[in-house]
Design a protein around this motif. Structure first.
Motif, PDB file in Angstrom:
ATOM      1  N   ALA A   1      51.583  40.093  35.911  1.00 29.37           N
ATOM      2  CA  ALA A   1      52.720  40.805  35.339  1.00 29.37           C
ATOM      3  C   ALA A   1      52.910  40.520  33.857  1.00 29.37           C
ATOM      4  O   ALA A   1      53.679  41.227  33.184  1.00 29.37           O
ATOM      5  CB  ALA A   1      53.993  40.435  36.100  1.00 29.37           C
ATOM      6  N   ARG A   2      52.203  39.534  33.349  1.00 23.37           N
ATOM      7  CA  ARG A   2      52.365  39.205  31.928  1.00 23.37           C
ATOM      8  C   ARG A   2      51.446  40.032  31.031  1.00 23.37           C
ATOM      9  O   ARG A   2      51.506  39.912  29.802  1.00 23.37           O
ATOM     10  CB  ARG A   2      52.124  37.709  31.703  1.00 23.37           C
ATOM     11  N   ARG A   3      50.604  40.838  31.618  1.00 26.00           N
ATOM     12  CA  ARG A   3      49.779  41.731  30.801  1.00 26.00           C
ATOM     13  C   ARG A   3      50.692  42.755  30.144  1.00 26.00           C
ATOM     14  O   ARG A   3      51.488  43.411  30.807  1.00 26.00           O
ATOM     15  CB  ARG A   3      48.723  42.427  31.654  1.00 26.00           C
ATOM     16  N   THR A   4      50.565  42.878  28.837  1.00 24.77           N
ATOM     17  CA  THR A   4      51.493  43.717  28.091  1.00 24.77           C
ATOM     18  C   THR A   4      50.822  44.249  26.831  1.00 24.77           C
ATOM     19  O   THR A   4      49.684  43.886  26.524  1.00 24.77           O
ATOM     20  CB  THR A   4      52.762  42.909  27.724  1.00 24.77           C
ATOM     21  N   THR A   5      51.533  45.100  26.124  1.00 26.52           N
ATOM     22  CA  THR A   5      51.046  45.638  24.848  1.00 26.52           C
ATOM     23  C   THR A   5      52.000  45.206  23.742  1.00 26.52           C
ATOM     24  O   THR A   5      53.225  45.342  23.872  1.00 26.52           O
ATOM     25  CB  THR A   5      50.958  47.169  24.887  1.00 26.52           C
ATOM     26  N   LYS A   6      51.432  44.682  22.670  1.00 25.28           N
ATOM     27  CA  LYS A   6      52.217  44.223  21.527  1.00 25.28           C
ATOM     28  C   LYS A   6      51.626  44.798  20.245  1.00 25.28           C
ATOM     29  O   LYS A   6      50.460  45.213  20.206  1.00 25.28           O
ATOM     30  CB  LYS A   6      52.220  42.696  21.444  1.00 25.28           C
ATOM     31  N   THR A   7      52.434  44.786  19.204  1.00 26.09           N
ATOM     32  CA  THR A   7      51.959  45.171  17.884  1.00 26.09           C
ATOM     33  C   THR A   7      51.707  43.897  17.080  1.00 26.09           C
ATOM     34  O   THR A   7      52.640  43.141  16.776  1.00 26.09           O
ATOM     35  CB  THR A   7      52.973  46.065  17.152  1.00 26.09           C
ATOM     36  N   ILE A   8      50.425  43.647  16.769  1.00 28.27           N
ATOM     37  CA  ILE A   8      50.026  42.460  16.027  1.00 28.27           C
ATOM     38  C   ILE A   8      49.431  42.911  14.700  1.00 28.27           C
ATOM     39  O   ILE A   8      48.428  43.637  14.676  1.00 28.27           O
ATOM     40  CB  ILE A   8      48.988  41.620  16.804  1.00 28.27           C
ATOM     41  N   ASP A   9      50.036  42.522  13.613  1.00 32.75           N
ATOM     42  CA  ASP A   9      49.569  42.901  12.273  1.00 32.75           C
ATOM     43  C   ASP A   9      49.382  44.410  12.156  1.00 32.75           C
ATOM     44  O   ASP A   9      48.383  44.903  11.619  1.00 32.75           O
ATOM     45  CB  ASP A   9      48.267  42.168  11.922  1.00 32.75           C
ATOM     46  N   GLY A  10      50.335  45.152  12.722  1.00 32.16           N
ATOM     47  CA  GLY A  10      50.321  46.595  12.582  1.00 32.16           C
ATOM     48  C   GLY A  10      49.455  47.346  13.571  1.00 32.16           C
ATOM     49  O   GLY A  10      49.423  48.578  13.551  1.00 32.16           O
ATOM     50  N   ALA A  11      48.757  46.633  14.454  1.00 34.98           N
ATOM     51  CA  ALA A  11      47.875  47.280  15.433  1.00 34.98           C
ATOM     52  C   ALA A  11      48.346  46.967  16.847  1.00 34.98           C
ATOM     53  O   ALA A  11      48.788  45.846  17.134  1.00 34.98           O
ATOM     54  CB  ALA A  11      46.437  46.816  15.245  1.00 34.98           C
TER      55      ALA A  11
END
Length: 370
Positions: free
Chosen positions: A104-114
């Motif tokens: 459940a911890r799989r997620t999408t984040k924005t890292i350095d604009g990507a």
């Protein structure tokens, strides 16, 4: 020089192949912080050509193979412990996908604009990360390293320093995504300095370089420490902190004479992609060298370059096995020693190498030939 500086040998089993690992002469000469024996050799993510990167296995191999420094890329856990991973997203370097308790911890984040999708160190406590096992990140290129999958855990920065001090080598930590980690309340810089100080490394004589692709955190570090700082320069793009601030400067701007003078006010050197020193043409072959090394030395900046990899497909075309434009033997070792000697002749002050044994032997031979 080789016989004078490398006194011991250790048999190391690498992917079923017996190799000779050259030991530093002693803890008093390896990684002593003076760096006066010629260009330094930095074990890139450890000895990542022969062990899964950023594991104690890789760092130990690098030290035994003769690296002067070992390089941990640092990210933070949820409970603000620094650990060694190339990225905070860990699906490519661990077996996290095999742990249903963390699905459940799989997620999408924005890292350095990507946008990045996966599992992230900042969502795990150290205790939780310890339940994972490290894996080879690029098994297609380095299949032998998969023999070590599952044998190592994610190391803490404390453990990396302890290993370095045991073998008498220095550390060359990189702050990964410092703007991002600041934004989530897990700043990297303070714990880096605290950890180094706890182990007695907190002044200019310590065998430590702290590196970053960003500029703001290095400037802040300059006011807080006398440890040596390195401004990383990518082949393309711009420092993310400048992008986030709306500053139009790029890495190309940073390596102009004016840019290097500005860097010299807060850093002790630059860590540059090899193409910044010897550009690569459209055909993949090397072009005449730039003036970067000379320009940097004029303002008293050291120049360290990255990354020298032994695989045929990872070398400039000029130094590949048979010089093929498209290497027929991507995992074969090309003329990596020739490429290293070219860089040493251009007066770089250090090289990052995935195989620090080859880099150390080449460096010592080159010095001996004088």
């Amino acid at each position: 020089m080789l016989k004078k500086t490398l006194t011991g040998a250790l048999a190391v089993l690498a992917g079923g192949v017996l190799i000779t690992a050259l030991q530093p002469a002693s803890a008093t000469t390896a990684g002593h912080g003076n760096d006066d024996r010629g260009p330094i050799v930095i074990g890139h993510r450890g000895a990542s050509a022969i062990r899964p990167e950023h594991t104690l296995l890789a760092y130990e191999a690098a030290a035994k193979l003769g690296a002067d420094y070992i390089e941990p890329d640092l990210v933070s856990t949820k409970d603000h412990v620094l650990v060694a991973r190339h990225e905070n997203e860990i699906s490519a370097t661990t077996d996290v996908e095999n742990h249903p308790e963390f699905a459940a911890r799989r997620t999408t984040k924005t890292i350095d604009g990507a946008q990045v999708t996966g599992w992230f160190t900042e969502d795990f406590t150290l205790a939780e990360l310890r339940t994972l096992r490290a894996e080879e990140r690029i098994p297609d290129l380095r299949p032998d390293n998969t023999a070590f999958n599952g044998l190592a855990t994610i190391p803490t920065f404390d453990e990396v320093i302890e290993l370095a001090q045991k073998y008498g080598v220095g550390v060359y930590p990189e702050t990964k995504h410092p703007t991002y980690f600041d934004s989530i309340g897990l700043s990297l810089e303070e714990p880096i300095l605290e950890t180094l100080k706890r182990h007695g490394w907190d002044d200019v004589r310590s065998p430590v370089f702290i590196q970053s692709f960003e500029t703001t955190n290095l400037k802040e570090l300059r006011s807080a420490t006398r440890l040596r700082l390195i401004q990383l320069i990518n082949a393309t793009g711009a420092p993310y902190d400048l992008v986030a601030a709306g500053d139009p400067r790029t890495y190309s701007d940073l390596v102009t004479p004016e840019g290097l003078r500005a860097i010299s006010r807060y850093a002790d050197g630059v860590g540059v992609a090899t193409s910044r020193i010897v550009p690569v043409g459209a055909d993949g072959r090397l072009q005449p060298p730039t003036t970067l090394v000379r320009d940097a030395h004029r303002v008293r900046l050291q120049v360290h370059t990255w990354t020298v990899r032994p695989e045929n497909s990872q070398l400039p075309v000029d130094y590949r096995l048979g010089n093929p434009a498209a290497p027929a033997y991507p995992r074969a070792t090309g003329d990596v020693m020739g490429w290293l000697e070219r860089l040493f002749t251009l007066k770089v002050d250090g090289v990052f190498s995935d195989d620090p044994g080859i880099a150390r032997a080449t460096r010592d031979r080159w010095l001996d030939q004088g």
